[in-house]
Design a protein around this motif. Sequence first.
Motif, mmCIF file in Angstrom:
data_model
loop_
_atom_site.group_PDB
_atom_site.id
_atom_site.type_symbol
_atom_site.label_atom_id
_atom_site.label_comp_id
_atom_site.label_asym_id
_atom_site.label_seq_id
_atom_site.Cartn_x
_atom_site.Cartn_y
_atom_site.Cartn_z
ATOM 1 N N LEU A 1 35.909 30.459 39.833
ATOM 2 C CA LEU A 1 37.149 30.677 40.584
ATOM 3 C C LEU A 1 37.220 32.112 41.090
ATOM 4 O O LEU A 1 36.830 33.049 40.380
ATOM 5 N N ALA A 2 37.736 32.285 42.306
ATOM 6 C CA ALA A 2 38.059 33.623 42.829
ATOM 7 C C ALA A 2 39.553 33.601 43.114
ATOM 8 O O ALA A 2 40.046 32.713 43.823
ATOM 9 N N GLY B 1 38.659 28.872 45.532
ATOM 10 C CA GLY B 1 39.593 29.971 45.775
ATOM 11 C C GLY B 1 40.990 29.630 45.288
ATOM 12 O O GLY B 1 41.440 28.483 45.421
ATOM 13 N N VAL B 2 41.670 30.623 44.726
ATOM 14 C CA VAL B 2 43.046 30.428 44.268
ATOM 15 C C VAL B 2 43.920 31.514 44.888
ATOM 16 O O VAL B 2 43.594 32.701 44.801
ATOM 17 N N VAL C 1 36.862 35.456 38.909
ATOM 18 C CA VAL C 1 36.909 36.794 39.518
ATOM 19 C C VAL C 1 38.294 36.981 40.129
ATOM 20 O O VAL C 1 38.750 36.157 40.926
ATOM 21 N N PHE C 2 38.975 38.038 39.718
ATOM 22 C CA PHE C 2 40.293 38.367 40.260
ATOM 23 C C PHE C 2 40.096 39.411 41.362
ATOM 24 O O PHE C 2 39.548 40.480 41.100
ATOM 25 N N GLU C 3 40.548 39.060 42.553
ATOM 26 C CA GLU C 3 40.299 39.921 43.734
ATOM 27 C C GLU C 3 41.542 40.713 44.098
ATOM 28 O O GLU C 3 42.491 40.176 44.665
ATOM 29 N N VAL D 1 33.485 41.567 45.782
ATOM 30 C CA VAL D 1 33.943 40.285 45.216
ATOM 31 C C VAL D 1 32.978 39.171 45.620
ATOM 32 O O VAL D 1 32.582 38.340 44.799
ATOM 33 N N HIS D 2 32.609 39.163 46.888
ATOM 34 C CA HIS D 2 31.700 38.137 47.389
ATOM 35 C C HIS D 2 30.400 38.155 46.583
ATOM 36 O O HIS D 2 29.895 37.113 46.171
ATOM 37 N N PHE D 3 29.923 39.341 46.301
ATOM 38 C CA PHE D 3 28.698 39.460 45.495
ATOM 39 C C PHE D 3 28.931 38.951 44.065
ATOM 40 O O PHE D 3 28.161 38.150 43.539
ATOM 41 N N LEU D 4 30.012 39.416 43.452
ATOM 42 C CA LEU D 4 30.251 39.065 42.036
ATOM 43 C C LEU D 4 30.612 37.594 41.853
ATOM 44 O O LEU D 4 30.502 37.062 40.747
#
Length: 417
Positions: A29-30, A66-67, A211-213, A20-23
């Motif tokens: 938004l993450a 971040g969300v 990006v949805f983590e 995730v950090h890379f993408l």
Amino acid sequence: MPETAVIGAQWGDEAKGKIVHFLAREADLAVRFNGGPNAGHTVQDARGTIQLHLVPAGALQPGCQGVIAHGVAVDPRVLEQELDSILSQGRPCPVLYLSHRAPLILPHHRLVEELEGTAERIGTTRRGVGPAYQERVARRGLRVGDLAQPEAVLERLRELRLALEKGYGRAGFDPEALCQELSDFYRRWQERIVDTRALVAGALAQGRSVVFEGAQGTLLDLDLGTYPYVTSSTTTVHGIGWGVGVRLSGSPRVVGVAKAYTTRVGEGPFPTEDPGAGGELLRARGREYGTTTGRPRRCGWLDLVALRYAQEVNQFTELAVTKLDVLSGLEEIPVCTAYELSGRRVEDFPGRVSELAAARPLYEPLPGWNEDIRPARTWEELPENARRYLLFIEEQLGVPVTLIGVGPGEEELIVRR
Ligand code: GDP
Ligand code: IMO
Ligand code: MG
């Protein structure tokens, strides 16, 4: 691609944090959509190594906000401790938004998890996540937005204490002190407590990159995982609708993250577990100790039956295979392609946990490699047998392997074009 989902394909700890950090380097938004502080997502970069439990790993990237959406159970203490540890590494303070609908984890949730025996029976992370979701489903829980009304919170906490004392003989908190603590938390976060559904929906409508983590992994999904040895949320790609309240477009990028072998923490069946020297080796080399709990992780070989199931459930558009470096130096690497169940060969992941517990893995040995692959940065630099290993996974799942982890550092990643 404006919408990217990152989903664990195994039993968690697949290195979703790193991916995730890379993408999120170019994301706006993450978004965390499920789980809670049971998650432990590691990021290792120039500033050091950090374990995140609630803050989305993508929010450490400059320019990415971040969300924490409503599907996430929020423990205010954990959230604030986490921000302290981020700041103590000299990192900029992440910009975070918190859903007013998110269920709160309060001190009694951890107590109930112990007293009801769930912690022991399932081998949970003891973070109170299950009991917080239980209260939410029972429509008795407190949510982040409720903290705007301290009098009502105090009344609810007093009732709760009476009920807990009646049921368990103790409550684990003092209503007045806890109410004060929660009101202080609300005051500090007020500006950041929003309707995250509207925020994310708006970003998607504007074509911004999100990006949805995912937390945990497909096999820990409450319903589709190895029930009852699962977590209490929807850990698959379907959790995004559930936990954020948005609908993805017809063609999101769905990145499944899988280790090059398999691990599991806690109880429950694990057909390819190697309780012998092989498992020991993977644990030592892969430093397989829980991020959240420090527990040694159970280790074993790659299970393609399970991965094909994760593929079917999530319809990954690509795969990230991590920790490939851990397999270097093995002469042969066993890979499970089917199970034997009641004397029959099965290729589909059994839906019942009793069947899974009785399944015996059938292995295909793949040739190993001796080279240290940590310095490799391109597909071509990987030894031929390492490439063959990845091509075998691709063929079995019918999905391309686009990201390959060759070490814990953020740069120790191959992007295959
Ligand atoms: P997550 O919960 O899916 O984010 O994964 P965790 O952070 O709990 O566990 C992954 C662990 O593996 C962390 O300690 C990472 O630093 C480490 N890691 C990530 N990618 C790699 C890799 O490619 N190789 C090695 N050796 N370690 C990795
Ligand atoms: P990340 O996001 C690995 C496991 C626990 C236990 C079961 C239920 O870091 O991949 P819970 O505390 O959720 O009620 O525990 O789920 N578990 C995880 N295992 N990685 C995780 O998160 C996990 N979160 C929960 O070990 O077996
Ligand atoms: Mg983890």
